[in-house]
Design a protein around this motif. Structure first.
Motif, mmCIF file in Angstrom:
data_model
loop_
_atom_site.group_PDB
_atom_site.id
_atom_site.type_symbol
_atom_site.label_atom_id
_atom_site.label_comp_id
_atom_site.label_asym_id
_atom_site.label_seq_id
_atom_site.Cartn_x
_atom_site.Cartn_y
_atom_site.Cartn_z
ATOM 1 N N ILE B 38 0.706 -1.117 0.015
ATOM 2 C CA ILE B 38 -0.110 -0.112 0.038
ATOM 3 C C ILE B 38 0.736 1.286 0.125
ATOM 4 C CG2 ILE B 38 -0.268 -0.074 2.678
ATOM 5 C CD1 ILE B 38 -3.091 1.106 2.222
ATOM 6 N N ALA B 39 0.560 2.254 -0.840
ATOM 7 C CA ALA B 39 1.173 3.437 -0.542
ATOM 8 C C ALA B 39 0.440 4.695 0.033
ATOM 9 C CB ALA B 39 1.257 4.019 -2.254
ATOM 10 N N VAL B 40 1.067 5.220 1.192
ATOM 11 C CA VAL B 40 0.451 5.904 1.919
ATOM 12 C C VAL B 40 1.101 7.343 1.527
ATOM 13 C CG1 VAL B 40 -0.235 7.044 4.031
ATOM 14 C CG2 VAL B 40 -0.218 4.528 3.781
ATOM 15 N N SER B 66 0.887 -3.394 11.806
ATOM 16 C CA SER B 66 -0.164 -4.503 12.038
ATOM 17 C C SER B 66 0.497 -5.662 11.368
ATOM 18 C CB SER B 66 -1.404 -4.237 11.164
ATOM 19 O OG SER B 66 -0.919 -4.194 9.786
ATOM 20 N N GLY B 67 1.421 -5.476 10.400
ATOM 21 C CA GLY B 67 2.236 -6.696 9.878
ATOM 22 C C GLY B 67 1.555 -7.207 8.555
ATOM 23 N N GLN B 68 0.485 -6.659 8.385
ATOM 24 C CA GLN B 68 -0.408 -7.035 7.268
ATOM 25 C C GLN B 68 -0.021 -6.419 5.893
ATOM 26 O OE1 GLN B 68 -4.521 -8.306 8.535
ATOM 27 N NE2 GLN B 68 -3.924 -7.877 10.438
ATOM 28 N N PHE B 69 0.705 -5.107 6.182
ATOM 29 C CA PHE B 69 0.901 -4.150 5.237
ATOM 30 C C PHE B 69 2.294 -3.756 5.044
ATOM 31 C CE2 PHE B 69 -3.404 -3.776 6.549
ATOM 32 C CZ PHE B 69 -4.325 -3.520 5.196
ATOM 33 N N ASP B 70 2.724 -3.946 3.658
ATOM 34 C CA ASP B 70 4.054 -3.403 3.444
ATOM 35 C C ASP B 70 3.996 -2.082 2.756
ATOM 36 O OD1 ASP B 70 6.724 -3.427 3.011
ATOM 37 O OD2 ASP B 70 6.760 -4.705 1.168
ATOM 38 N N PRO B 71 4.097 -0.913 3.555
ATOM 39 C CA PRO B 71 4.003 0.581 2.915
ATOM 40 C C PRO B 71 5.107 0.826 1.968
ATOM 41 C CG PRO B 71 3.428 0.465 5.357
ATOM 42 C CD PRO B 71 3.987 -0.930 4.995
ATOM 43 N N VAL B 72 4.654 1.348 0.970
ATOM 44 C CA VAL B 72 5.723 1.842 -0.037
ATOM 45 C C VAL B 72 6.616 3.092 0.368
ATOM 46 C CG1 VAL B 72 5.984 3.022 -2.315
ATOM 47 C CG2 VAL B 72 4.329 1.031 -2.020
ATOM 48 N N GLY B 73 7.891 2.914 0.268
ATOM 49 C CA GLY B 73 8.676 3.968 0.823
ATOM 50 C C GLY B 73 8.442 5.190 -0.025
ATOM 51 N N ARG B 74 8.444 6.422 0.533
ATOM 52 C CA ARG B 74 8.204 7.796 -0.103
ATOM 53 C C ARG B 74 9.037 8.121 -1.174
ATOM 54 N NH1 ARG B 74 6.346 11.847 4.950
ATOM 55 N NH2 ARG B 74 4.345 10.804 5.051
ATOM 56 N N GLY B 75 10.351 7.531 -1.061
ATOM 57 C CA GLY B 75 11.224 7.883 -2.222
ATOM 58 C C GLY B 75 11.254 7.068 -3.443
ATOM 59 N N ASP B 76 10.003 5.885 -3.180
ATOM 60 C CA ASP B 76 9.833 4.874 -4.354
ATOM 61 C C ASP B 76 8.789 5.358 -5.040
ATOM 62 O OD1 ASP B 76 12.057 3.449 -3.719
ATOM 63 O OD2 ASP B 76 10.766 2.116 -2.458
ATOM 64 N N MET B 77 7.979 6.431 -4.540
ATOM 65 C CA MET B 77 6.708 6.776 -5.290
ATOM 66 C C MET B 77 7.124 7.852 -6.354
ATOM 67 S SD MET B 77 4.581 7.975 -1.843
ATOM 68 C CE MET B 77 4.269 6.773 -0.549
ATOM 69 N N LEU B 78 6.374 7.418 -7.504
ATOM 70 C CA LEU B 78 6.890 8.173 -8.756
ATOM 71 C C LEU B 78 5.835 9.417 -8.956
ATOM 72 C CD1 LEU B 78 6.480 4.933 -11.358
ATOM 73 C CD2 LEU B 78 8.643 6.289 -10.174
ATOM 74 N N ALA B 79 4.706 9.502 -7.957
ATOM 75 C CA ALA B 79 3.992 10.631 -8.086
ATOM 76 C C ALA B 79 3.414 10.867 -6.495
ATOM 77 C CB ALA B 79 2.924 10.498 -9.240
ATOM 78 N N ARG B 80 2.989 12.024 -6.344
ATOM 79 C CA ARG B 80 2.213 12.303 -4.991
ATOM 80 C C ARG B 80 1.271 13.085 -5.174
ATOM 81 N NH1 ARG B 80 7.219 13.458 -0.538
ATOM 82 N NH2 ARG B 80 8.276 11.647 -1.005
ATOM 83 N N PRO B 81 -0.081 12.174 -5.526
ATOM 84 C CA PRO B 81 -1.264 12.817 -5.891
ATOM 85 C C PRO B 81 -1.664 13.072 -4.529
ATOM 86 C CG PRO B 81 -1.450 10.539 -6.145
ATOM 87 C CD PRO B 81 -0.030 10.746 -6.106
ATOM 88 N N SER B 82 -2.893 14.159 -4.368
ATOM 89 C CA SER B 82 -3.600 14.560 -3.241
ATOM 90 C C SER B 82 -5.006 14.621 -3.709
ATOM 91 C CB SER B 82 -3.154 15.783 -2.504
ATOM 92 O OG SER B 82 -3.316 16.980 -3.371
#
Lengths: 174, 433
Positions: B38-40, B66-82
């Motif tokens: 998941i990307a937050v 929670s151990g059930q999610f592997d959040p994407v690192g911010r540096g790996d995000m190609l975009a930062r939509p809001s």
């Protein structure tokens, strides 16, 4: 504290003797010979009492030395509240001393860290009660004894392993 | 009264100076085998100056823990939509992200914060959740935890328990004299610790009222153990017991009207029930053995407790209607301090195996026992209100730390304090808003 109490008793008795002398001399001022005799008697009496008190103080000092030698901590086996022979011998010295005074004591029961905290609170209480019961059987009035369990909350040694645990399974007499 | 004022001042000073010391640090030690990617995305800040809290980071950390999610690192995000218009699914497929959470935070009227959020399913190319949270700006972290709860429930089907709080006891050793004991309240992630009570004498057994507004605990501050009840909002507290002997293990009934506890005033430890309105006591167990550690079944009809009446400590159930007692645990020579999940089925407890003390779970329907932890000297388990995780105390080196394990044993993390020993965690119920 103990020495102070004894010294206090000696002083109180000495004051009482002086007071008695003063009173009797007032009451018998017409008969100076009788007054002299009474004063001498009082002085002799107070000297005898002083000697007796000094003997008592020395006896108590011996008991205190015995207590100091055995310490005030009694150790237990794992998950056990049975008094060990060594602890019993140490406790006997305390009981001897407590028979000579009217001091109250507090018995604090402790456990090692194994097992749950509340179960250890109960185990610490059992240990303190074992010591209390032994003292009561040996003539110390139960109203003079307060028991409190600290369970595993106040260890002497923080580490794990028997070397630490054995120091923590204890009752402290305070 | 003067004395009381002095104590209050001392407590306030303690609050100001000592809160940082009790802070917990989270170290995730074991996650699920196939966590959801998941990307937050950092939330857009629409207020003046800088945002009071990195809301997305709080959510990211919750989901990771929670151990059930592997959040994407911010540096790996190609975009930062809001906003929804800025979300291009190819950006997220490219980095194998399954879900994307975006959001916006703003402050209105100086102190009112609003967080809007939207969750997208990259594979289905659809928005699967949207909503907002509002509250005082000082509660920004709690608002973020609520967003995490919503995301967690949408993706797992289980309500989240991030917007909850913890109570725990910490101890700072003082080689020169008496130790310092503290009762601390924090968010479920250990953030925002507040010292509720500081004492030179032991503090034990913190527990929650079912509405999360009151707590109870045992304090030795009078040189003897006594049970206290304290209102969190006002700090007002009442001493409930002061009996000779043990005054321990307070446990609130699910309806909040009574409290089970351990007293040994009549010679040895038994379970009692106190009516909190009348303070009337009812003795429940009457046995020469040790009866201790009461806890309620969620339906309020029976109480579980530990007893060594069979020779070794085991868990028993006392039926409040019939007065009947039955033994629940048979596997192993030491089973103690039970806690039961809200489903009334999962029982967690301290279980001794191979000489070590672990946290184990017993299914009360099948009676199957599963050992959840592999460390030693594990104790004081407390279950999250959603039944997913168990928080407990353990030892690392010669320090007491908190640790957590999922009820299936698959996820583990540790929460050591920055300083001192921590112990006896109590996970709050769901907090009413």
């Amino acid at each position: 504290m103990k020495q102070l109490t004894v010294a206090g008793k000696v002083l109180t008795l000495l004051f009482a003797a002086v007071f008695l002398v003063a009173c009797s001399s007032k009451d018998t001022k017409d008969d100076s010979a009788a007054a002299d005799a009474a004063a001498a008697e009082a002085a002799a009496r107070s000297a005898a009492e002083r000697a007796a008190l000094e003997d008592a103080a020395m006896a108590e000092q011996r008991l205190q030395d015995a207590v100091a030698a055995v310490g005030n901590v009694f150790y237990f086996d794992y998950d056990s509240s049975t008094l060990k022979p060594q602890a019993q011998a140490a406790l006997d010295a305390h009981i001897e001393l407590l028979r000579t005074n009217d001091r109250s004591v507090r018995l604090e029961g402790h456990t090692d860290e194994r097992g749950t905290r509340e179960y250890n609170m109960a185990l610490g209480e059992r240990r303190a009660n074992t010591v209390r019961d032994y003292m009561v059987v040996n003539g110390i009035a139960s109203y003079r004894i307060e028991t409190v369990s600290y369970g595993e909350e106040q260890p002497i040694a923080y580490g794990s392993g028997e070397a630490n645990w054995s120091q923590n399974r204890r009752v402290e007499l305070k | 009264m003067k004395h009381l004022t002095a104590v209050l001042v001392a407590t306030v000073v303690a609050l100001a100076t000592l809160s940082a010391r009790a802070e917990l640090v989270i170290e995730i030690t074991q996650g699920m085998d196939n966590p959801t990617a998941i990307a937050v995305v950092p939330f857009a800040w629409q207020g003046g100056g800088t945002a009071p809290e990195d809301v997305a980071q709080v959510i990211d950390n919750d989901l990771a823990r929670s151990g059930q999610f592997d959040p994407v690192g911010r540096g790996d995000m190609l975009a930062r939509p809001s906003t929804q218009q800025e979300v291009f699914y190819r950006d997220w497929r490219a980095i194998n992200t399954e879900y994307v959470l975006i959001g916006r935070a703003s402050v209105t009227g100086q102190v009112q914060m609003r967080i809007e959020y939207e969750l997208f399913d990259v594979n289905r190319q659809a928005r699967v959740l949207s909503g907002y949270e509002e509250g005082h700006v000082n509660e920004a972290r709690m608002l973020a935890h609520r967003v995490a709860d919503e995301v967690y429930e949408t993706l797992t089907g289980i309500p989240g328990a991030f917007a909850t709080r913890l109570l725990y006891v910490s101890v700072t050793r003082n080689p020169a004299g008496k130790d310092f004991y503290r009762l601390t309240l924090s968010d479920s992630d250990g953030a925002r610790p507040i010292v509720l009570l500081e004492s030179r004498e032991p503090i034990m057994a913190p527990s929650w009222s079912p509405d999360g507004k009151h707590i109870a605990y045992v304090s030795f501050e009078t040189s003897r153990p006594a049970i206290y009840r304290q209102e969190l909002a006002s700090g007002a507290r009442v001493q409930l017991t002061n009996f000779r002997g043990l005054n321990g293990a307070p446990a609130w009934s699910p309806d909040g009207n009574s409290m089970a506890m351990v007293l040994s005033k009549d010679g040895n430890p038994d379970i009692y029930l106190m009516d909190l309105r009348t303070r009337e006591l009812t003795q429940l167990t009457r046995h020469y053995a040790i009866d201790t550690e009461p806890t309620w079944m969620p339906d309020g009809r029976s109480i579980l407790f530990t007893s060594d009446r069979g020779g070794r400590p085991q868990i028993y159930r006392y039926d409040l209607r019939t007065g009947a007692t039955e033994r629940l645990t048979y596997e192993g020579s030491y089973n103690a301090r039970a806690r039961v999940a809200q489903d009334g089925r999962n029982l967690v407890m301290v279980h001794q195996a191979g000489g070590q003390f672990h946290i184990a779970l017993q299914d009360l329907v099948t009676n199957r026992l599963q050992i959840l932890t592999s460390t030693d000297l594990d104790e004081s388990p407390s279950i999250a209100p959603n039944g997913s995780m168990v928080l407990y105390g353990t030892k690392s080196g010669d320090r007491g730390i908190l640790a957590a394990v999922s009820v299936d044993g698959g996820v583990k993390f540790r929460l050591p304090a920055r300083e001192g020993d921590v112990r006896e965690p109590a996970w709050s119920p769901y907090m009413s808003r």
